[in-house]
Scaffold this active site. Structure first.
Site, short mmCIF file in Angstrom:
data_model
loop_
_atom_site.label_atom_id
_atom_site.label_comp_id
_atom_site.label_asym_id
_atom_site.label_seq_id
_atom_site.Cartn_x
_atom_site.Cartn_y
_atom_site.Cartn_z
N GLU A 42 0.85 -1.20 0.00
CA GLU A 42 0.00 0.00 0.00
C GLU A 42 0.88 1.25 0.00
OE1 GLU A 42 -2.98 0.13 3.09
OE2 GLU A 42 -3.25 2.30 2.91
N GLN B 197 2.67 28.31 -7.09
CA GLN B 197 3.16 29.70 -6.99
C GLN B 197 3.44 30.27 -8.38
OE1 GLN B 197 3.26 31.45 -4.29
NE2 GLN B 197 4.39 33.25 -4.96
N GLU C 128 5.06 10.68 10.06
CA GLU C 128 5.78 10.56 11.33
C GLU C 128 5.88 9.08 11.74
OE1 GLU C 128 3.36 12.62 10.64
OE2 GLU C 128 4.12 14.63 10.99
#
Ligand code: FAD
Length: 383
Positions: free
Chosen positions: A248, A342, A373
């Site tokens: 996955e 941008q 994390e």
């Protein structure tokens, strides 16, 4: 639409032919419909069936179970081709790259024969329900219970953020069969939604991106599921998740890489066309440097993701490497898309521009499939 000219180093001639067919199919069937799918927050069911007829729903499931008999490389091609047309609506990765592979790996012969052919044709749409309101990253903390009652399990609990949730006919539900046994008390149970009293769906959740996806809540209230729908035995769920999550995560990395390439190609087209202060935006040094940085990041990421794909095809990809690929590629695509937006100026902030939608779409890559994390924890553990 904007397609890269280089082909990945794992792509052979057969895969290139497959890619051409996928590209033509998506151009004909997705491009005219995707804006409508984003408005209705789901892909037409008839498209699932057409994709099934084309052999695109489960390209790496063996032919004996109705699949196309390919490999993860075929899954990667489908995923890349979706990214190259800016489509984030179609939940094929969850359906074919993830759900079908749990069934293939842990289903007994009867279960495989019963469910895989239907996933391959699109008669059934698949989902996997791990996350709960109080437990996402910490899957051991899930609360959905499955209690054995004769020939059934009785399920109680709720799931959240479930991709394909409003359409799914088959949901692999992560449950606690023994709440006192920690990871060893987790099991996987297949719920056939139409046959399960006590199963219900919540609303399709309102997301900042992935507008065409029907991410939903699912509820189980004394939902009775035949005991024979247990996948692979009680108490094996956590190990099964740990074994399947690397594929996955690699799939997420492959998608992020292709989105990066798509963002750069969209932006190149824009800055060559757009005039500022009397010259093409592309002629300004800042534009050239920013795009040079983006392209370098993209090429470096491509090299690592391709290495991981090759390792996975050879059965040698470690869980830690899959986490690195997922974490790195999803971080980099956010950087690149931000720079590209941008360079589009105000147009980049308008939803009618693909770069704006991409900006919202790519952000989730750092969260789902395990937050980045958590990826770093997994990588660090293997050091
Ligand atoms: C669009 C979308 C589709 C999804 N599809 C599915 C699906 O099909 N099936 C499914 O089961 N789930 C799905 N999810 C859920 C997804 O996998 C979870 O959102 C994800 O695992 C994070 O869990 P959480 O949201 O509960 O965040 P939490 O677990 O509350 O974490 C919040 C944040 O805390 C930080 N954190 C967490 N753990 C650690 C740690 N160990 N160390 C340091 N920091 C940490 C991270 O920054 C993390 O983002 C989907 C989510 C989204 C947004």
């Amino acid at each position: 639409m904007s397609y890269p000219t280089r082909r990945p180093r794992w792509e052979n001639d057969d895969l290139s032919m497959f890619r051409d067919a996928v590209r033509r199919f998506f151009a004909a069937e997705i491009v005219p419909n995707d804006a409508r799918w984003m408005q209705q927050h789901h892909v037409d069911r008839s498209f699932w069936n057409k994709a099934g007829e084309m052999g695109l729903l489960c390209p790496s499931i063996p032919e004996a179970y109705g699949g196309s008999g390919g490999s993860f490389a075929h899954e990667a091609v489908v995923s890349e081709e979706l990214a190259y047309i800016g489509c984030s609506s179609f939940g094929q990765v969850v359906h074919g790259t993830i759900v079908a592979h749990y069934l293939l790996a842990y289903g007994n012969e009867g279960q495989k024969q019963r469910w895989l052919p239907k996933l391959c044709t699109g008669e059934m749409v698949g989902a996997i329900a791990m996350s709960e309101p109080a437990a996402g990253s910490d899957l051991q903390g899930i609360r959905t219970r499955a209690v054995r009652d004769g020939e059934h399990y009785v399920l109680n609990g709720s799931k959240i953020f479930i991709t394909n949730g409003s359409q799914a006919d088959l949901v692999i539900v992560v449950v606690k069969t023994d709440p006192d046994a920690g990871a060893k008390g987790v099991s996987l149970i297949v719920v056939e939604t139409a046959k399960t009293p006590g199963f219900s769906r919540g609303r399709v959740l309102d997301k900042i991106g992935l507008k065409g996806q029907d991410t939903s809540e699912l509820f189980f209230e004394d939902a009775r599921v035949p005991a024979e729908n247990l996948l692979g035995g009680e108490g094996y769920g956590f190990i099964q998740l740990m074994q399947q999550l690397p594929q996955e995560r690699l799939a997420i990395a492959v998608g992020a890489q292709a989105q990066m390439e798509y963002a750069i190609s969209l932006t190149l087209a824009h800055v060559k066309e757009r005039k500022v202060f009397g010259r093409a935006l592309m002629d300004m040094q800042n534009t050239r440097f920013k795009l040079a940085e983006c392209e370098t990041l993209s090429r470096v990421t491509r090299a690592f993701v391709d290495e991981c794909v090759e390792k996975h095809l050879g059965g040698n990809l470690s869980a830690s490497e899959a986490s690195m690929a997922k974490c790195w590629a999803t971080d980099q695509v956010c950087r690149v898309v931000d720079e590209c937006l941008q360079l589009h100026g105000g147009y980049g902030y308008m939803n009618e521009y693909p770069i704006a939608r991409l900006y919202a779409d790519v952000r989730v890559g750092r969260i789902y499939g395990g937050a980045n994390e958590v990826m770093k924890e997994l990588i660090a553990r293997a050091l």
